[in-house]
Scaffold this motif. Structure first.
Motif, mmCIF file in Angstrom:
data_model
loop_
_atom_site.group_PDB
_atom_site.id
_atom_site.type_symbol
_atom_site.label_atom_id
_atom_site.label_comp_id
_atom_site.label_asym_id
_atom_site.label_seq_id
_atom_site.Cartn_x
_atom_site.Cartn_y
_atom_site.Cartn_z
ATOM 1 N N GLN A 85 -8.161 14.080 8.099
ATOM 2 C CA GLN A 85 -7.780 13.068 9.080
ATOM 3 C C GLN A 85 -6.493 13.400 9.820
ATOM 4 N N ARG B 272 -2.931 13.782 5.657
ATOM 5 C CA ARG B 272 -3.833 12.784 5.060
ATOM 6 C C ARG B 272 -5.249 13.327 4.972
ATOM 7 N N ARG C 290 -9.156 12.468 3.409
ATOM 8 C CA ARG C 290 -10.062 11.463 2.863
ATOM 9 C C ARG C 290 -11.268 12.165 2.265
ATOM 10 N N LYS D 277 -14.912 10.871 0.308
ATOM 11 C CA LYS D 277 -15.688 9.691 -0.062
ATOM 12 C C LYS D 277 -17.037 10.084 -0.636
ATOM 13 N N ILE E 280 -8.840 1.585 8.453
ATOM 14 C CA ILE E 280 -7.890 2.695 8.390
ATOM 15 C C ILE E 280 -8.206 3.634 9.552
ATOM 16 N N LYS F 186 -9.238 6.426 11.946
ATOM 17 C CA LYS F 186 -10.056 7.621 11.761
ATOM 18 C C LYS F 186 -9.864 8.543 12.955
ATOM 19 N N ASP G 249 -13.937 6.023 -2.558
ATOM 20 C CA ASP G 249 -13.367 6.325 -1.246
ATOM 21 C C ASP G 249 -11.876 6.615 -1.430
ATOM 22 N N TYR H 261 -8.148 8.377 -0.486
ATOM 23 C CA TYR H 261 -7.215 8.870 0.531
ATOM 24 C C TYR H 261 -6.050 9.527 -0.184
ATOM 25 N N TYR I 155 1.133 6.403 3.724
ATOM 26 C CA TYR I 155 0.272 5.361 3.160
ATOM 27 C C TYR I 155 0.276 4.119 4.045
ATOM 28 N N ALA J 297 -1.629 4.305 7.175
ATOM 29 C CA ALA J 297 -3.073 4.144 6.976
ATOM 30 C C ALA J 297 -3.459 2.694 6.764
#
Length: 947
Positions: free
Chosen positions: A144, A148, A150, A152, A167, A169, A313, A315, A329, A332
């Protein structure tokens, strides 16, 4: 596993060609893996073919986490395909997964996507643990931002519940990332690696990865034992002990520290931790999942998540500094709310004033001793029969007039509102229920039609409560049936705003305190104390929650509500939404508070929270006890909630439950003066604990502590501006500023305001000294400017702490803005400013002052503020005004204290003009230069030099 392949962003990789790439993903293909058609038959099962060696205690990953509820035996363990070995060490699992147990393998090649990669997984032959195993799982890896990541795991064939937190994207894959991702194909595992150090931050090759309908489990090795966060629970250490302790996470009306079960899940839901690596870099990991779960930390070091719904999920935030992690954080989940200036003042509350006369007496006594107070609360006893949107015209006759009068005295009024509405009122006489049914906004039974009913605070009409009866008997006899708003209903906000703004016409409150929003219920599930017998109310795996069943003191899990506030959208079970109830209640509550006070920022304080709640609200640590241990625990709590993105945080000063003694309350007033949310609050039936209650000396001491707070409010407000605009912490663990000093990694009894003010409270009964650790920097006594000796750097030293004193130290290299105190921010905001300049080893310092009207909405976003940045180098202090929207015009700066001046001062200048010697002094012993009566207009940049 010798057949090695590399997948790149832009390159197709064959078995014999490795292409250089920007962000590599590496996996190892099992010999039986058929890469040609993306499928294989009867893959070799490493767990079945490799004998499990005897496993060291620290490497055992629990294969029987339900042993608290299900019958545990060696036979039951082996039936799960796991290893059974006893251990003499406490908490070490006797049933654990064999090495390379992994339950899934890759199918086909990883697919390149614009945002990263997609990997398909297929379940291997493994014994089921709780049934309904999902055979095909998809893993999406999204790059991302550079810091960061991600990843999932989800079911590609059936939509499962996902948390509706938006959050940001990106459509395209980030480049120049701080991380690499690697994975092994069979059994599947993945690693996340920090590029700069090659430290593995995440490694799922351990434990038993499982993805079933109601049991999702994943384990990972950790790069160090420096783990922080995970809540909301009472923690006795800021840095976790990795001793196989399992922390439950699921919102609950549970008193901190009074539970029979030490590791109790409390009001908030935070499956988020930060980790400081041995190489002094930090990262954070958020599991965005709202279902009931537990998290185990063990000394491998490793972590195991077990949740009973949704998706996995994750992050990851790569920092690399601890402050960077919090900033990433909050970028996000949402930047923290910017509280109004007045909400940083001292606040008084109690449940059980029981009359307006008592409230008036308390406020008058505070004014008599000139103890600062900005906010007075109304708890549920101001209501008629504890019904929201009412007030008792008997016990609180004249309340509307009293609230209006408070405002002429520089004070505000906050009311409590509980999200439980009585259903037993005469139709047409109680708008909260009448309007709610008209809008059809209440949570429904599993049939989707019938309003779910529980019991909370409201009483029936015409009852006399016998408080001597057992609690459950009182609830059965006196408490009315209650319904619960579904705050995600498309019309819920309209309903809630109309309700609250209408009541504001009667009681002109300035902000709202929303309580009981876990949601709490005084019966277990339905009115008969039970719920339907199904997998929502009796899940096959029950996490290690504090209560014996999931609907204890809350709603049945099969009740239904909206996930998305869109007409016609699908409903979901409370099973998924439970921990989101508080989160969903806060935005409409803030909207209502602002609609009631047009143009004003207003204020909401919430008991229940979830990642992202800090964008709308603050939080307090709940119904604590008047105990020394609870005061000490609160230091850990306020540091943790700054990690969680809720910097407006505090505990009930002097304690909620129990009668407090003067010594404890005095020390708690000292500490509480440095809670961002500074409120003295206690429970019904206990002795009063507002400062004048303990006599004149106590009241005057409390005034002294609060005067320090009010003096420092410009600095605290500036810190909140930085939290709101950059995501920084306000209360800051020492390790955030001194991460290379490993001593700071475990400090739990000291904390900082921002980077520059060190607070060392007394937390032990009878103590007149306190130990404080001072990292390698110049540190100056706040009160005198005297510098700690150089020999104290990097040392723990004993500090004098008389009964009426809290040790405070200013860090060299920083400038703190101040203002003369008053008994309310309404008045203090009109008084002269000052600066405390603490020089570092290079005789330099820096700081800033943010100022606005203190209560309008989005002043920073709209440019309606004042910002001056200060720097000091050698003998030159200057300011640069970056923005001035006139809010500060007419105010002056009068005092400047400069700590740590090396050379004797003979002359002081302001803009090159020599100051009269009557306006400054220099102490040759303390090395403090103090300038007074400067009368410098704040709209002009400061310029002071000396020689």
């Amino acid at each position: 596993m010798s057949n090695r392949k590399v997948i790149g962003i832009t390159a197709i990789v064959t078995a014999c060609v490795v292409t250089a790439i920007v962000v590599p993903i590496t996996y190892f293909s099992h010999p039986d893996y058929n890469s040609g058609d993306g499928d294989s038959t009867a893959p070799t099962d490493p767990a079945a073919t490799v004998p499990a060696p005897r496993t060291a205690d620290y490497d055992r990953f629990d294969c029987f986490p339900d042993g608290r509820y299900n019958e545990f035996s060696e036979e039951a363990c082996l039936a799960r395909g796991c290893v059974y070995e006893t251990s003499d060490t406490n908490k070490v699992p006797h049933c654990f997964y064999p090495a390379e147990y992994g339950a899934y393998r890759m199918v086909g090649e990883a697919q390149d996507m614009p945002w990263g990669h997609r990997i398909e997984l297929e379940r291997l032959e493994r014994p089921t643990m709780y049934g309904d195993d999902i055979s095909r799982v998809t893993l999406d890896i999204e790059y991302q931002t550079s810091s960061r990541l991600r990843f999932k795991f989800y079911d590609p064939s059936n939509a499962r519940f996902e948390v509706p937190l938006e959050i940001p994207k990106t459509e395209t894959m980030a480049t120049d990332t701080l991380y690499d991702v690697m994975f092994t194909s069979n059994p599947f595992s993945m690693k996340v690696i920090r590029k700069s150090t090659q430290v593995v931050l995440w490694d799922t090759s351990v434990g038993g990865f499982n993805f079933a309908d109601q049991f999702l489990q994943i384990s990972s090795r950790l790069p160090s034992s420096n783990i922080y966060g995970l809540g909301e629970t009472i923690h006795f250490n800021f840095r976790h002990e990795l001793d196989w302790t399992t922390w439950p996470i699921f919102t609950k009306d549970e008193f901190p520290g009074t539970s029979y079960y030490t590791e109790a899940n409390l009001y908030g839901h935070y499956p988020y931790y930060t980790c400081t690596e041995e190489e002094y870099m930090s990262h954070g990991v958020l599991l965005l999942n709202s279902n009931a779960m537990d998290v185990t930390l063990q000394p491998t070091p490793a972590i195991t998540y077990r949740t009973i719904g949704g998706v996995l999920d994750f992050y990851m935030f790569l920092g690399p500094t601890p402050e960077n992690v919090v900033q990433q954080y909050t970028a996000a989940v949402g930047r923290p709310y910017f509280p109004p200036y007045w909400s940083l003042g001292f606040q008084l509350c109690r449940w059980g004033y029981n009359s307006l006369e008592k409230v008036e007496e308390v406020v008058d006594s505070m004014e008599y001793y000139d103890v600062p107070q900005d906010i007075q609360y109304g708890d549920i006893d101001y209501m008629e029969r504890q019904l929201i949107m009412t007030y008792s015209t008997d016990r609180y006759d004249g309340l509307p007039e009293f609230v209006r009068d408070l405002k002429t005295r520089g004070k505000r009024y906050i009311i409590i509102v509980d999200p439980a509405i009585s259903k037993n009122e005469t139709r047409g006489e109680y708008p909260p229920y009448d309007n709610g049914t008209a809008y059809d906004v209440f949570i429904k039974e599993s049939d989707g039609v019938t309003e779910f009913e529980g019991k909370v605070w409201p009483y029936y009409k015409n009852v006399t409560v016998d408080g001597s009866l057992p609690w459950d008997d009182q609830v059965a006899l006196y408490n009315a049936h209650a319904v619960f708003p579904d705050f995600r209903h498309p019309k819920a906000e309209q309903f809630w705003v109309e309700l609250i703004t209408d009541f504001h016409k009667t009681i002109e409150f300035d902000g709202l305190w929303i309580d009981m929003n876990e949601p709490a219920n005084f019966v277990h599930g339905g009115l008969d104390g039970t719920c339907n017998d199904n997998n929502f109310n009796q899940p096959p795996y029950y996490p290690k929650l504090v209560s014996p069943y999931i609907y204890n003191k809350t709603l049945c899990m099969d009740t239904v509500q909206y996930r998305d506030p869109i007409e016609g959208s699908a409903m979901t079970q409370h099973y998924n939404m439970h921990s989101l109830f508080g989160w969903s209640s806060v935005p409409p509550t803030l909207t209502a508070a602002r609609a009631s006070n047009p143009g004003k920022r207003s204020f909401v304080i919430s008991r229940s929270s979830f990642p992202g709640s800090g964008t709308y609200t603050g939080h307090w640590l709940g119904d604590n006890d008047s105990k020394w241990s609870h005061m000490a625990d609160s230091v850990i709590g306020i540091m943790e909630f700054n990690l969680f993105g809720i910097p407006y945080i505090g505990a009930d000063i002097c304690g909620f439950f129990g009668d407090v003694d003067a010594e404890l309350c005095n020390r708690w007033m000292q500490l509480g003066a440095f809670y961002p949310f500074c409120r003295n609050h206690n429970g019904n039936g206990y002795q009063d604990q507002h400062p004048p209650e303990f006599g004149e000396e106590f009241a005057l001491n409390s005034r002294k502590y609060l005067h320090i707070r009010y003096t420092l409010l410009p600095y605290l407000y500036t810190l909140f501006h930085l939290a709101h605009s950059e995501g920084s912490t306000v209360v800051r663990p020492l390790m955030h500023e001194f991460v290379t000093d490993s001593v700071t990694w475990s400090i739990k009894t000291q904390f900082l305001w921002g980077p520059s003010l060190l607070i060392t409270p007394v937390l032990k009964q009878g103590a007149l000294v306190v130990d404080g650790y001072f990292p390698d920097a110049r540190w100056f006594d706040y009160y005198t400017g005297v510098e700690n000796p150089v020999s104290a750097r990097g040392k723990t030293i004993q500090l004098d702490a008389p009964y009426d004193y809290i040790p405070l130290h200013v860090r060299g290299g920083y400038i703190i803005p101040t203002q003369e105190p008053a008994n309310s921010t309404v008045y203090s905001r009109l008084l002269p400013f000052g600066l405390i300049v603490a020089l570092d080893d290079d005789s330099m310092a820096m700081g800033s002052l943010f100022w606005d009207d203190g209560e309008s909405i989005d002043t920073f976003e709209g440019g309606e503020y004042f910002l001056e940045e200060f720097t000091c180098k050698e003998n030159d202090l200057s300011g640069v005004i970056r923005q001035n929207h006139n809010e500060i015009n007419g105010l002056v700066m009068n005092t400047i204290k400069i700590y740590g001046v090396h050379n004797t001062v003979s002359t002081v200048y302001s803009y090159g003009v020599e100051l009269d010697q009557s306006k400054w002094t220099f102490n040759t012993v303390t090395k403090v230069l103090e300038i007074q009566d400067l009368n410098h207009p704040m709209e002009q940049q400061i310029k002071i030099t000396w020689e």
